[in-house]
Design an enzyme around this catalytic site. Structure first.
Site, mmCIF file in Angstrom:
data_model
loop_
_atom_site.group_PDB
_atom_site.id
_atom_site.type_symbol
_atom_site.label_atom_id
_atom_site.label_comp_id
_atom_site.label_asym_id
_atom_site.label_seq_id
_atom_site.Cartn_x
_atom_site.Cartn_y
_atom_site.Cartn_z
ATOM 1 N N HIS A 154 58.627 -21.890 -30.015
ATOM 2 C CA HIS A 154 59.605 -20.794 -30.049
ATOM 3 C C HIS A 154 59.311 -19.827 -31.204
ATOM 4 O O HIS A 154 60.221 -19.192 -31.733
ATOM 5 C CB HIS A 154 61.034 -21.325 -30.167
ATOM 6 C CG HIS A 154 61.401 -22.334 -29.131
ATOM 7 N ND1 HIS A 154 61.772 -21.996 -27.850
ATOM 8 C CD2 HIS A 154 61.411 -23.704 -29.183
ATOM 9 C CE1 HIS A 154 62.022 -23.097 -27.166
ATOM 10 N NE2 HIS A 154 61.794 -24.150 -27.941
ATOM 11 N N SER A 275 42.818 3.809 -40.019
ATOM 12 C CA SER A 275 43.773 4.821 -39.580
ATOM 13 C C SER A 275 43.286 6.202 -39.994
ATOM 14 O O SER A 275 42.672 6.364 -41.054
ATOM 15 C CB SER A 275 45.145 4.552 -40.204
ATOM 16 O OG SER A 275 45.998 5.668 -40.082
ATOM 17 N N LYS A 281 44.926 1.141 -44.131
ATOM 18 C CA LYS A 281 45.016 0.336 -42.925
ATOM 19 C C LYS A 281 43.685 -0.318 -42.535
ATOM 20 O O LYS A 281 42.626 0.280 -42.659
ATOM 21 C CB LYS A 281 45.508 1.185 -41.744
ATOM 22 C CG LYS A 281 46.933 1.683 -41.862
ATOM 23 C CD LYS A 281 47.936 0.541 -41.825
ATOM 24 C CE LYS A 281 47.965 -0.167 -40.494
ATOM 25 N NZ LYS A 281 48.391 0.705 -39.392
ATOM 26 N N GLU A 288 43.598 -6.359 -30.271
ATOM 27 C CA GLU A 288 44.614 -5.712 -29.443
ATOM 28 C C GLU A 288 44.036 -5.293 -28.091
ATOM 29 O O GLU A 288 44.697 -5.419 -27.056
ATOM 30 C CB GLU A 288 45.193 -4.509 -30.188
ATOM 31 C CG GLU A 288 46.040 -4.915 -31.389
ATOM 32 C CD GLU A 288 46.439 -3.738 -32.258
ATOM 33 O OE1 GLU A 288 47.331 -3.921 -33.098
ATOM 34 O OE2 GLU A 288 45.857 -2.642 -32.110
#
Length: 457
Positions: A154, A275, A281, A288
């Site tokens: 969970h 970025s 970043k 992804e």
């Protein structure tokens, strides 16, 4: 020249032709189409349907077409599909004898054969890539079998485990994926050529001989089924979608593991991006994309299911739409497996952060309950006692590890000094030495088993 032009007096409308043509994508199967044609030609010669001179002329021309395409001397253009292109080029080179090649076959059984040849190659390539990925994960697991980390349920810390145990879990998934593809290959590797358009042929062909030439295990047993079956393609896409699902799951975890809140992995520069506006970043773009591309392959599966769901026997033009999902899934899966295997070989893990996290969230609470149960208290009662201990820790800013024996005894006289060792993550891990557990000794067995499985693939 259209292969079907004799029946018509008017040319196909330009827009309808654009809509009808498939050469832009089925050209991918030119090798398979030529290989199937060569085998069919040799079978026609063996059965006396064409003579040896005709056979040799056709095969030589087909070999020349293949060589010229491979060398870039011949561009695949100017036909409605790859079958028409090859046949038209054959006739241009060999003359009227080339027109005999299509005896005892149809584009319906021809394309079904091409797809099976194509998927057979895809499966062999994919199994090799899955084997490489499973090996990479297993090697990483071997290196990290002593690195503690929390297992989650969970999305909350549940029990201590090890990074090696975690990586072995995914290695097992990819081994199963490889097995699924290999099992799918059995149903792919059946020859439909000889089914004709739908009702076979009146010519005395030898389908088993053609199957042997092309390396098929056997031939389809019903001509209607032979040309209309795409079960094998749906099964392939299902296997591909399952593999991409597994890639998505592990990369979902790596995405948030790479964030400061977890800090479990150090993203390799070679597999990260930055970025355009935020200089600090370091984005997990590869991870992804691996997660995102799973939806693409699942979409390919849904496309194929939707194309086939309402088709009557036998072949229907709808089935022209079967190829692009297959080609897309193959290309996406191959690139995904290659890039993720390279990522796994390069990624670094923050052992200090993982070890520190292993004790958090009262992850050793089960050890406390098991400790009482091993001393005779029924487990359900031990569970209740441990729940009160956790509540005590929450209210008093304590952890299971920094409680004293005296504090434990307030909850049950069955506690003694051994509880202080039992609730340490490394101790909890070491005691889980049953088959499937996370103890280092058991992980050695799992790793050896995985390596043997990879050798078997």
């Amino acid at each position: 020249m259209k292969l079907w032009s004799g029946r018509f007096t008017a040319e196909l409308n330009e827009l309808a032709e654009l809509f009808n043509d498939s050469l832009a994508f089925d050209r991918t199967m030119y090798r398979q189409d030529i290989a199937g044609s060569v085998a069919h030609c040799k079978m026609l010669g063996k059965c006396g349907i064409i003579d040896a001179k005709e056979r040799d002329a056709i095969c030589a021309a087909l070999d020349g077409i293949l060589a010229d395409i491979d060398d870039g001397k011949l561009e695949i253009v100017g036909a409605e599909d790859i079958h028409s292109f090859v046949e038209n080029e054959l006739v241009r080179r060999a003359g009227d004898v080339g027109k005999k090649l299509h005896t005892a076959r149809s584009r319906n059984d021809q394309v079904a054969t091409d797809i099976r040849l194509y998927l057979r190659d895809c499966i062999d390539k994919t199994v090799a890539l899955l084997k490489a990925l499973a090996r990479a994960l297993t090697d990483k697991a071997d290196a990290e079998k002593l690195t503690a980390m929390p297992a989650y349920t969970h999305m909350q810390k549940a029990q201590p485990t090890t990074l090696g145990h975690y990586l072995c879990a995914y290695a097992n998934m990819f081994v199963r994926d490889a097995d699924r593809f290999k099992d799918c290959r059995k149903r792919v590797n059946v020859l439909p050529l000889g089914s004709g358009a739908c009702a076979s042929t009146t010519f005395p062909i030898d389908r088993e001989y053609t199957a042997k030439l092309l390396g098929f295990d056997g031939v389809t047993q019903n001509s209607l089924d032979g040309v209309s079956d795409r079960d094998f393609a749906i099964e392939y896409l299902s296997c591909a979608a399952q593999t991409m699902l597994h890639l998505s799951r592990i990369n979902e975890e790596f995405v948030y593991w790479s964030g400061e809140e977890f800090g479990f992995i150090a993203l390799p520069d070679e597999y990260s991006t930055g970025s355009s506006i935020m200089p600090q970043k370091k984005n997990p773009d590869v991870n992804e994309l691996l997660r995102g591309k799973s939806g693409r392959v699942v979409g390919d599966l849904v496309t194929m299911l939707t194309v086939m769901k309402g088709l009557p026997l036998a072949y229907n033009k709808d089935m022209q739409e079967d190829k692009e999902p297959l080609f897309d899934a193959d290309a996406t899966l191959e690139l995904s497996l290659r890039v993720f295997t390279a990522f796994i070989n390069k990624v670094g893990f923050n052992r200090a952060a993982l070890n520190a996290a292993a004790a958090g969230g009262y992850s050793c609470a089960t050890e406390c309950a098991d400790y009482l149960a091993s001393r005779g208290l029924p487990f359900r009662s031990a569970h209740e006692v441990t729940g009160r201990i956790v509540l005590y820790c929450v209210e008093n800013g304590k952890t299971l590890q920094n409680m004293t024996v005296e504090e434990y005894k307030q909850f049950s006289p069955l506690f003694d000094g051994g509880i202080l060792t039992a609730v340490q993550p490394q101790s909890a891990i070491a005691r889980r030495n049953v088959i499937g557990g996370c103890a280092p000794s058991e992980l050695d067995r799992q790793i050896a088993t995985l390596r043997a499985e990879c050798d078997r693939l």
